[in-house]
Structure formats: structure tokens, C-alpha cells
Design a protein around this motif. Sequence first.
Motif, PDB file in Angstrom:
ATOM      1  N   GLU A  28     -56.701 -40.387  52.507  1.00 43.57           N
ATOM      2  CA  GLU A  28     -57.697 -39.953  51.535  1.00 43.57           C
ATOM      3  C   GLU A  28     -59.106 -40.059  52.108  1.00 43.57           C
ATOM      4  O   GLU A  28     -59.958 -39.190  51.867  1.00 43.57           O
ATOM      5  CB  GLU A  28     -57.580 -40.786  50.258  1.00 43.57           C
ATOM      6  CG  GLU A  28     -56.360 -40.457  49.416  1.00 43.57           C
ATOM      7  CD  GLU A  28     -56.195 -41.409  48.253  1.00 43.57           C
ATOM      8  OE1 GLU A  28     -56.068 -40.913  47.118  1.00 43.57           O
ATOM      9  OE2 GLU A  28     -56.189 -42.629  48.471  1.00 43.57           O
ATOM     10  N   ILE A  29     -59.347 -41.137  52.848  1.00 45.01           N
ATOM     11  CA  ILE A  29     -60.664 -41.299  53.488  1.00 45.01           C
ATOM     12  C   ILE A  29     -60.897 -40.180  54.499  1.00 45.01           C
ATOM     13  O   ILE A  29     -61.970 -39.567  54.541  1.00 45.01           O
ATOM     14  CB  ILE A  29     -60.762 -42.674  54.178  1.00 45.01           C
ATOM     15  CG1 ILE A  29     -60.686 -43.798  53.144  1.00 45.01           C
ATOM     16  CG2 ILE A  29     -62.070 -42.780  54.978  1.00 45.01           C
ATOM     17  CD1 ILE A  29     -60.524 -45.184  53.738  1.00 45.01           C
ATOM     18  N   ALA A  30     -59.876 -39.892  55.299  1.00 42.39           N
ATOM     19  CA  ALA A  30     -59.982 -38.833  56.310  1.00 42.39           C
ATOM     20  C   ALA A  30     -60.237 -37.475  55.651  1.00 42.39           C
ATOM     21  O   ALA A  30     -61.081 -36.701  56.112  1.00 42.39           O
ATOM     22  CB  ALA A  30     -58.713 -38.788  57.150  1.00 42.39           C
ATOM     23  N   THR A  31     -59.516 -37.209  54.575  1.00 36.15           N
ATOM     24  CA  THR A  31     -59.687 -35.938  53.857  1.00 36.15           C
ATOM     25  C   THR A  31     -61.097 -35.817  53.306  1.00 36.15           C
ATOM     26  O   THR A  31     -61.730 -34.758  53.398  1.00 36.15           O
ATOM     27  CB  THR A  31     -58.664 -35.823  52.719  1.00 36.15           C
ATOM     28  OG1 THR A  31     -57.336 -35.899  53.257  1.00 36.15           O
ATOM     29  CG2 THR A  31     -58.830 -34.522  51.956  1.00 36.15           C
ATOM     30  N   GLU A  32     -61.601 -36.895  52.739  1.00 33.71           N
ATOM     31  CA  GLU A  32     -62.956 -36.902  52.182  1.00 33.71           C
ATOM     32  C   GLU A  32     -64.004 -36.608  53.257  1.00 33.71           C
ATOM     33  O   GLU A  32     -65.048 -36.012  52.981  1.00 33.71           O
ATOM     34  CB  GLU A  32     -63.238 -38.271  51.535  1.00 33.71           C
ATOM     35  CG  GLU A  32     -64.572 -38.398  50.836  1.00 33.71           C
ATOM     36  CD  GLU A  32     -64.643 -37.630  49.519  1.00 33.71           C
ATOM     37  OE1 GLU A  32     -65.765 -37.402  49.040  1.00 33.71           O
ATOM     38  OE2 GLU A  32     -63.586 -37.251  48.978  1.00 33.71           O
ATOM     39  N   CYS A  33     -63.707 -37.024  54.500  1.00 32.24           N
ATOM     40  CA  CYS A  33     -64.652 -36.854  55.610  1.00 32.24           C
ATOM     41  C   CYS A  33     -64.382 -35.576  56.421  1.00 32.24           C
ATOM     42  O   CYS A  33     -65.047 -35.343  57.434  1.00 32.24           O
ATOM     43  CB  CYS A  33     -64.587 -38.058  56.546  1.00 32.24           C
ATOM     44  SG  CYS A  33     -65.038 -39.604  55.774  1.00 32.24           S
ATOM     45  N   ASN A  34     -63.370 -34.809  56.004  1.00 30.00           N
ATOM     46  CA  ASN A  34     -62.997 -33.582  56.722  1.00 30.00           C
ATOM     47  C   ASN A  34     -62.599 -33.854  58.174  1.00 30.00           C
ATOM     48  O   ASN A  34     -62.992 -33.134  59.097  1.00 30.00           O
ATOM     49  CB  ASN A  34     -64.136 -32.556  56.675  1.00 30.00           C
ATOM     50  CG  ASN A  34     -64.400 -32.050  55.272  1.00 30.00           C
ATOM     51  OD1 ASN A  34     -63.471 -31.729  54.530  1.00 30.00           O
ATOM     52  ND2 ASN A  34     -65.667 -31.988  54.900  1.00 30.00           N
ATOM     53  N   ILE A  35     -61.841 -34.927  58.363  1.00 29.53           N
ATOM     54  CA  ILE A  35     -61.302 -35.233  59.677  1.00 29.53           C
ATOM     55  C   ILE A  35     -59.811 -35.510  59.531  1.00 29.53           C
ATOM     56  O   ILE A  35     -59.308 -35.701  58.421  1.00 29.53           O
ATOM     57  CB  ILE A  35     -61.989 -36.463  60.326  1.00 29.53           C
ATOM     58  CG1 ILE A  35     -61.789 -37.712  59.442  1.00 29.53           C
ATOM     59  CG2 ILE A  35     -63.469 -36.190  60.567  1.00 29.53           C
ATOM     60  CD1 ILE A  35     -62.307 -39.000  60.065  1.00 29.53           C
ATOM     61  N   SER A  36     -59.100 -35.533  60.648  1.00 25.01           N
ATOM     62  CA  SER A  36     -57.679 -35.853  60.604  1.00 25.01           C
ATOM     63  C   SER A  36     -57.493 -37.364  60.522  1.00 25.01           C
ATOM     64  O   SER A  36     -58.409 -38.142  60.836  1.00 25.01           O
ATOM     65  CB  SER A  36     -56.986 -35.322  61.855  1.00 25.01           C
ATOM     66  OG  SER A  36     -57.434 -36.035  62.992  1.00 25.01           O
ATOM     67  N   LYS A  37     -56.309 -37.767  60.105  1.00 19.88           N
ATOM     68  CA  LYS A  37     -56.000 -39.206  60.048  1.00 19.88           C
ATOM     69  C   LYS A  37     -56.082 -39.808  61.447  1.00 19.88           C
ATOM     70  O   LYS A  37     -56.551 -40.936  61.627  1.00 19.88           O
ATOM     71  CB  LYS A  37     -54.603 -39.403  59.465  1.00 19.88           C
ATOM     72  CG  LYS A  37     -54.242 -40.856  59.195  1.00 19.88           C
ATOM     73  CD  LYS A  37     -52.898 -40.955  58.486  1.00 19.88           C
ATOM     74  CE  LYS A  37     -52.506 -42.404  58.223  1.00 19.88           C
ATOM     75  NZ  LYS A  37     -51.206 -42.500  57.526  1.00 19.88           N
ATOM     76  N   GLY A  38     -55.638 -39.036  62.456  1.00 18.14           N
ATOM     77  CA  GLY A  38     -55.722 -39.526  63.839  1.00 18.14           C
ATOM     78  C   GLY A  38     -57.154 -39.741  64.279  1.00 18.14           C
ATOM     79  O   GLY A  38     -57.460 -40.707  64.988  1.00 18.14           O
ATOM     80  N   ALA A  39     -58.059 -38.851  63.825  1.00 19.91           N
ATOM     81  CA  ALA A  39     -59.474 -38.984  64.188  1.00 19.91           C
ATOM     82  C   ALA A  39     -60.080 -40.245  63.577  1.00 19.91           C
ATOM     83  O   ALA A  39     -60.983 -40.860  64.166  1.00 19.91           O
ATOM     84  CB  ALA A  39     -60.240 -37.753  63.738  1.00 19.91           C
ATOM     85  N   PHE A  40     -59.585 -40.628  62.388  1.00 18.23           N
ATOM     86  CA  PHE A  40     -60.081 -41.865  61.760  1.00 18.23           C
ATOM     87  C   PHE A  40     -59.909 -43.042  62.716  1.00 18.23           C
ATOM     88  O   PHE A  40     -60.815 -43.875  62.869  1.00 18.23           O
ATOM     89  CB  PHE A  40     -59.322 -42.127  60.457  1.00 18.23           C
ATOM     90  CG  PHE A  40     -59.620 -43.468  59.833  1.00 18.23           C
ATOM     91  CD1 PHE A  40     -60.633 -43.606  58.909  1.00 18.23           C
ATOM     92  CD2 PHE A  40     -58.880 -44.599  60.177  1.00 18.23           C
ATOM     93  CE1 PHE A  40     -60.913 -44.852  58.335  1.00 18.23           C
ATOM     94  CE2 PHE A  40     -59.146 -45.839  59.608  1.00 18.23           C
ATOM     95  CZ  PHE A  40     -60.170 -45.961  58.687  1.00 18.23           C
ATOM     96  N   TYR A  41     -58.748 -43.090  63.371  1.00 18.96           N
ATOM     97  CA  TYR A  41     -58.448 -44.225  64.245  1.00 18.96           C
ATOM     98  C   TYR A  41     -59.262 -44.219  65.530  1.00 18.96           C
ATOM     99  O   TYR A  41     -59.258 -45.207  66.277  1.00 18.96           O
ATOM    100  CB  TYR A  41     -56.953 -44.260  64.562  1.00 18.96           C
ATOM    101  CG  TYR A  41     -56.106 -44.662  63.368  1.00 18.96           C
ATOM    102  CD1 TYR A  41     -56.120 -45.971  62.904  1.00 18.96           C
ATOM    103  CD2 TYR A  41     -55.312 -43.730  62.713  1.00 18.96           C
ATOM    104  CE1 TYR A  41     -55.358 -46.345  61.809  1.00 18.96           C
ATOM    105  CE2 TYR A  41     -54.537 -44.093  61.614  1.00 18.96           C
ATOM    106  CZ  TYR A  41     -54.572 -45.405  61.164  1.00 18.96           C
ATOM    107  OH  TYR A  41     -53.820 -45.772  60.075  1.00 18.96           O
ATOM    108  N   LEU A  42     -59.968 -43.142  65.802  1.00 24.16           N
ATOM    109  CA  LEU A  42     -60.883 -43.134  66.941  1.00 24.16           C
ATOM    110  C   LEU A  42     -62.114 -43.990  66.656  1.00 24.16           C
ATOM    111  O   LEU A  42     -62.780 -44.472  67.579  1.00 24.16           O
ATOM    112  CB  LEU A  42     -61.330 -41.698  67.256  1.00 24.16           C
ATOM    113  CG  LEU A  42     -60.256 -40.729  67.757  1.00 24.16           C
ATOM    114  CD1 LEU A  42     -60.848 -39.330  67.900  1.00 24.16           C
ATOM    115  CD2 LEU A  42     -59.675 -41.205  69.079  1.00 24.16           C
TER     116      LEU A  42
END
Length: 284
Positions: A28-42
Motif C-alpha cells: 500500500e505504501i509503494a502504491t501510494e508512492c507510485n513505486i514497486s514493492k521491490g523499489a521500496f526495499y531499495l
Amino acid sequence: MKEKEIAIIEASIKLFAKKGFDSTSIQEIATECNISKGAFYLYFKSKESLLLAIFEYYYHQIKSRLEALEDKNLTPRQLFVEQLAGQLDEVQRHKEFIIMQTREHAIPFNNEVANFIKIMRIQTQQFFQNALLSIYGETIRPYVVDLTLMLLGIINSYFELIIFNKSDVHLNYLARFILKRMDSLVEGFKASDEVPIVTTNPFGVSPETHELGKDGLLELLSQAILEHKLAGDLRISLEVLESEIKSDTPRTPVIQGMLATLNHENSLAELQEKIAGYFKIKLL
């Protein structure tokens, strides 16, 4: 801090305030930021590490704003009003952050987050205690802790009014209003022969000597490790110092040796001097 990290932090604060920490997923956080879940972990290794980053980000936003005001040529009273109004404004601007903390009775803090929150609280208390001493002078030192507790109680009540009741308050007027109430409290203490309620300082600073105590040194060490994100030999040196300070029988030669390893780290110079002063150690 990178622009994308800030975007993730600000988006997650809103989600945590609305849904709660547990109920908000990384997706949900990734979607809100328009990034992928994998990008979150970067940017963040977990939701818990994001939570720590949120507290650090919010705290340093306020700290930077208050420190900038110290460069102005203001009297202690003027500085207090400006700094308190600045804090009230930051609370108003970051309501979601406060709501995030109060929405649930218990956010599952890990040790790092819990420790950072403790540091924030102690430094906030020390800030107001020092401000009162600057305004009213040494005559209030016997009851400065009681005055600080009363001041914090007043401020926190207005924080709640601003956050939850959406009151339209002129912040500079409110800051001056609170300071005038402190004037009355100070005069009341001076005219009274009552013994202060709090005779030992819970804020890490001794009201008699204004020197850091053992707990204060440990808080500064923890803060240094968190803020500077130290690694390698420097982190090991601070961890050894922490262990020695906690010990019932600290070994001064070990402390002196560890302090010597900090000689070329300018950001730790003040901490180095405080530890040396506490143990009456000559820096090598």
C-alpha cells in the motif's frame, strides 16, 4: 536524505495515521508512492526501519528549525517565543505524524525506535529546562525541574487542541501567552517557601551542576550511533564506551583509549569532551 525517501516517509505517515501501522502494508505504501514493492526495499529494509526513519525525519525537521533561530540576535524571551511558535507550527504542519502515534495505544516499536523516542523526549525536556534558565536565571534552579514539567504540561495540552480540535490559534500569540503564564509560576515559586516536588532531575542533566549524568551520557552515545549511522571501528568504540559507562566499575584506561579513537571525528568532539569531563580523564 534522498527526495524519494522523503516522499515515502510522508506518504506512509498519512497511511499510518489513517489505517494504523499494523494494518498498512508495504504494498500500500509503494502504491501510494507510485513505486514497486521491490523499489521500496531499495530505500528501507523493512516497515520497522521506515518507522525509525519517520521519527528521525520529523525530529530533525524541528531541530533544524529551532537551531536556525539561534543565529538571530534575540533576547532569551524573544528566542523562546520564536522557538515555541516554530514547534507549534511544525505540529500543525505534521498533524498526521502525531495522529499516527496516538491512533493506536501501542505501536510495535523495536529497540532502535523506542530508544530514539526516549532520546527525543529527553532532549525536548532539556531544551525547555535550558530555555527557562536562560530567561529567569539561576534563582529558579532549585525548582527548574518542576517548572519544566508544568511548562510541558501546558504545551502538550495546546498541542492536543491544535491537532484534534482544529482550532485556529495565532501561534506567536499563544507562545507569548504561555510564557506569561510561566512568569506567574516563577513569581509564585519565588514568593513561596515550599519545597520542590522533584528534587532529582529526570532529564539527564543535574539541576545543581548542569552537567550530564551517567544516563545523559548513555543517551548521547545512543543518539550518536543513530544519528551518524556509524559503522566499523567508530561504532565499536562507542559501543565499548557504552558498556564501560554502564558498568558498576568502569575502567578509565579503557575509556581513555576509546576516546582517543574519536580524535579525528569532528562530529563526536563534544561527546568526547563530555565523557572525558565526567570521568575526569585527560584526552590523549
